[in-house]
Design an enzyme around this catalytic site. Structure first.
Site, PDB file in Angstrom:
ATOM      1  N   HIS A 177       0.724  -1.101   0.045  1.00  0.00           N
ATOM      2  CA  HIS A 177      -0.049   0.086  -0.085  1.00  0.00           C
ATOM      3  C   HIS A 177       0.722   1.107   0.009  1.00  0.00           C
ATOM      4  CE1 HIS A 177      -3.696   2.283   0.600  1.00  0.00           C
ATOM      5  NE2 HIS A 177      -2.821   3.111   1.390  1.00  0.00           N
ATOM      6  N   CYS A 178       0.673   2.261  -1.035  1.00  0.00           N
ATOM      7  CA  CYS A 178       1.619   3.233  -1.238  1.00  0.00           C
ATOM      8  C   CYS A 178       0.646   4.488  -0.927  1.00  0.00           C
ATOM      9  CB  CYS A 178       1.873   3.222  -2.519  1.00  0.00           C
ATOM     10  SG  CYS A 178       2.986   4.719  -2.824  1.00  0.00           S
ATOM     11  N   PRO A 179       1.073   5.268   0.258  1.00  0.00           N
ATOM     12  CA  PRO A 179       0.544   6.525   0.534  1.00  0.00           C
ATOM     13  C   PRO A 179       0.541   7.467  -0.474  1.00  0.00           C
ATOM     14  CG  PRO A 179       2.413   6.204   1.977  1.00  0.00           C
ATOM     15  CD  PRO A 179       2.387   5.030   1.222  1.00  0.00           C
TER      16      PRO A 179
ATOM     17  N   ASN B 216      -2.150   6.984  -2.569  1.00  0.00           N
ATOM     18  CA  ASN B 216      -3.238   6.665  -1.896  1.00  0.00           C
ATOM     19  C   ASN B 216      -3.942   5.463  -2.439  1.00  0.00           C
ATOM     20  OD1 ASN B 216      -5.392   7.183   0.253  1.00  0.00           O
ATOM     21  ND2 ASN B 216      -6.499   8.229  -1.261  1.00  0.00           N
ATOM     22  N   ASN B 217      -3.532   4.289  -2.470  1.00  0.00           N
ATOM     23  CA  ASN B 217      -3.855   3.164  -2.983  1.00  0.00           C
ATOM     24  C   ASN B 217      -2.943   1.865  -2.712  1.00  0.00           C
ATOM     25  OD1 ASN B 217      -5.990   1.585  -3.936  1.00  0.00           O
ATOM     26  ND2 ASN B 217      -5.848   2.404  -6.116  1.00  0.00           N
TER      27      ASN B 217
END
Length: 300
Positions: free
Chosen positions: A155-157, A160-161
Site C-alpha cells: 500500500h503506497c500512501p 493513496n492506494n
C-alpha cells in the site's frame, strides 16, 4: 510447505467456512464500475503534496529557467520534453490512485456460495476473517483499503492506494516518469547555474538573484531526493514483475504455488499483450494478458 499453525490461520476447509460467528451478507460477485478512491487522510495529504511538488517544479522550470532564456530553441525543446513528462507522471499518478487495484468482492464467504463452488474432497479455500471474502490465491488483506487485493504488492500512501494486479502498470509508469522529470530538472538546474555564473545574475532570471538561488536550490534538492526514491521504487517494481513475486510475498517468503513463466511473459501480464507504445501511456488499461490469474484458485 507451510507450518500447521500458519495453515490453520490462513486456510479454512469448507466445513470451517460455514461456521462463522457473524454470518456474511451475500453480495454480487461483480465489482462496481464506479471510480475507486480510498478515503484515507494520510494518503490524500501525500497525494496532494505529490501534485504540489510537480507544480512547483513546473513553476521553477518555466518561469525561472526557460522563459528568461535567450535561446528560443533551448526553451522550446526543454519545455516540451518537461511538460510532456510531467503530464504523463500526473496522469499515471491519477490512474494509480483511482483504479481498482484488484479488490476481491466482500461478503461472499457464505454457506450458499461455498456450496455452489462444488469443492472436491481435500480442496481448501482461503477465507479472510476481516472482510469475510473468499480470497484468491496470492491475495492479501489491506488494513487501509479494508479489502483483500489480488497480487497486492504494497500500500503506497503517495498514490493513496494499494499497488495490485490492476494498477501496477500505472504505478510503474508513475515512478519512471517522476524519475525522468527529476533527472531532467537536475540537468537544467546545473546548466542554468553555469549560465548565470558566466552572465549577469540580473539578466538570467526575472526574479532577484537571492530568490533565483533559493528557488533553484529547493528544486535541486527536491529533484535529487525524488530521483533517488523513485528510481529505487522503479527498480524494485521491475524486479517484482520479472520474478512474478510481489513485495509482500518476498517479505513473508511465501511458498511459491504458481507456475513459473519467463520475464517477458510476466511483463506482458502487467502491461498487456502484445508489446506496443501503449505500454508507456497511462491512459490505456492493459487487456487480459497471458499469465493473468483466475478469479479464484483453490489449493489441493
Amino acid at each position: 510447505m507451510k507450518s500447521p499453525v500458519h495453515r490453520c490461520r490462513d486456510v479454512e476447509r469448507q466445513a470451517a467456512c460455514l461456521q462463522t460467528e457473524q454470518p456474511c451478507v451475500p453480495v454480487s460477485q461483480h465489482i462496481p464500475s464506479g471510480m475507486w478512491f480510498i478515503r484515507d487522510a494520510c494518503g490524500i495529504v501525500c497525494g496532494v503534496i505529490t501534485w504540489m511538488l510537480v507544480f512547483y517544479a513546473e513553476f521553477v522550470v518555466l518561469f525561472v529557467m526557460l522563459l528568461p532564456s535567450k535561446n528560443l530553441t533551448y526553451s522550446l525543446v526543454n519545455g516540451t520534453v518537461f511538460n510532456t513528462l510531467a503530464f504523463l507522471a500526473l496522469a499515471s499518478h491519477f490512474r494509480a490512485m483511482c483504479t481498482d487495484p484488484g479488490a476481491v468482492p466482500t461478503g461472499n464467504a457464505t454457506k450458499e456460495y461455498i456450496e455452489s463452488l462444488q469443492l472436491k474432497p481435500g480442496q481448501v479455500v482461503y477465507k479472510c476473517p476481516k472482510c469475510c471474502s473468499i480470497k484468491p490465491d496470492r491475495a492479501h488483506h489491506c488494513s487501509v483499503c479494508k479489502r483483500c487485493i489480488r497480487k497486492m504488492d504494497h500500500h503506497c500512501p503517495w498514490v493513496n492506494n494499494c499497488v495490485g494486479e490492476n494498477n501496477q502498470k500505472f504505478f510503474v509508469l508513475f515512478t519512471m516518469y517522476i524519475a525522468l522529470i527529476s533527472l531532467h530538472s537536475l540537468v537544467m538546474v546545473v546548466f542554468h547555474f553555469l549560465y548565470c555564473f558566466e552572465d549577469d545574475w540580473t539578466k538570467c532570471s526575472s526574479f532577484s538573484p537571492p530568490a533565483t538561488v533559493i528557488l533553484l536550490i529547493l528544486l535541486c534538492f527536491e529533484a535529487l531526493l525524488f530521483l533517488i526514491f523513485t528510481s529505487v521504487m522503479f527498480g524494485t517494481q521491475v524486479h517484482s514483475i520479472c520474478t512474478d513475486e510481489t513485495g509482500i510475498e518476498q517479505l513473508k517468503k511465501e511458498e511459491r504455488r504458481w507456475g513459473k513463466k519467463t520475464k517477458w511473459m510476466n511483463t506482458k501480464a502487467v502491461f498487456g499483450h502484445p508489446f506496443s507504445i501503449f505500454w508507456f501511456v497511462p491512459l490505456t488499461q492493459p487487456g487480459k494478458a497471458h499469465g493473468k490469474a483466475e478469479s479464484y484458485q483453490y489449493v489441493v
